[in-house]
Design an enzyme around this catalytic site. Structure first.
Site, mmCIF file in Angstrom:
data_model
loop_
_atom_site.group_PDB
_atom_site.id
_atom_site.type_symbol
_atom_site.label_atom_id
_atom_site.label_comp_id
_atom_site.label_asym_id
_atom_site.label_seq_id
_atom_site.Cartn_x
_atom_site.Cartn_y
_atom_site.Cartn_z
ATOM 1 C CG ASP A 11 -52.391 -1.343 66.808
ATOM 2 O OD1 ASP A 11 -53.190 -2.278 67.001
ATOM 3 O OD2 ASP A 11 -51.899 -1.090 65.693
ATOM 4 C CG ASP A 130 -50.616 -10.643 63.266
ATOM 5 O OD1 ASP A 130 -51.703 -10.047 63.151
ATOM 6 O OD2 ASP A 130 -49.955 -10.648 64.325
#
Length: 258
Positions: A11, A130
């Site tokens: 990330d 997600d």
């Protein structure tokens, strides 16, 4: 039989690699290029880079580090972050990425999946989903703009329905991010993965919850996913890539050796 893939997730926020828990409270892990080089050297099969705030800041991922990463590794890597058009996808791919991943932009315009896959081929179009279990609805729901907690919200899409839709639109691969499990290191959501596997005809990658070798095995064996993605366990050296692969191979998994 195609080999199962072991994938490291990085990330990215403001030019550095970060990691949070359940997509919140991110802490700096290290610099992008050195970490990419390290994982490639240790035998990871693939890397995925998520610029977690690009979409919420309405900007495209910084291509300078993509170019730098492409110079130091010889394994496939995927990049996500603010890709909202065919031209954006072209910029990222031309910078050296092998695949692009879209998430929020696909929710805004599902036809973007079709446009990009028709231009560059389905093999380089990954859809990130997600997924969050909503107890009030007793269902897994798709979340949007998860890179910024102040802008994150739940869409009207059930995860299963969105998985079907993105396949219809031309998704070449799906990464299922199980937000309820993210960063906890208590295992992937095997039940959720198994249900999605039944309706997913393209490669399916499990993301969220790995904390041990056993967790990787469970996702690969019981849910029959095509790859397992993890971050924390690799960043913190809780699980060594070489050891992980060796143990999975010993248990009959088709895995590329380091």
């Amino acid at each position: 039989m195609l080999a199962k893939r072991i994938i490291a997730c990085l990330d990215v926020d403001d030019g550095v690699v970060v990691k949070g828990i359940k997509f919140q409270n991110h802490k700096i892990v290290g610099d992008i290029v050195p970490l990419a080089r390290r994982y490639a050297k240790e035998g990871i099969d693939e890397l995925v880079f998520y610029d977690i705030t690009a979409a919420t800041k309405n900007k495209l991922v910084d291509r300078s580090w993509i170019k730098n990463v492409s110079k130091v590794i010889n394994i496939p890597f995927c990049v996500a972050g603010g890709i909202k058009s065919v031209e954006d996808a072209k910029k990222v791919l031309s910078s050296g990425a092998d695949k692009i991943s879209i998430n929020s932009s696909a929710l805004i315009d599902p036809n973007l999946i079709t446009k990009i896959s028709e231009r560059f081929g389905v093999q380089c179009v990954v859809i990130g989903i997600d997924s969050w279990f909503d107890k009030t609805k007793n269902s897994y729901m798709v979340q949007q703009y998860t890179g910024d907690i102040s802008k994150t919200y739940q869409t009207s899409w059930k995860t299963s329905d969105w998985v079907k839709k993105v396949q219809e639109k031309g998704a070449g691969e799906i990464v299922l991010n199980m937000m309820n499990k993210d960063g906890l290191q208590k295992g992937y959501d095997i039940s959720h993965l198994s249900e999605i596997r039944k309706i997913c005809k393209v490669p399916l990658i499990a993301s969220g919850g790995a904390g041990s070798v056993e967790h990787f095995y469970e996702a690969l064996y019981y849910s029959n996913v095509d790859g397992v993605l993890a971050a924390s366990v690799f960043h913190k050296n809780i699980v060594e890539i070489k050891v992980l692969k060796k143990k999975l191979i010993a248990r009959g998994m088709e895995i590329r050796e380091c």
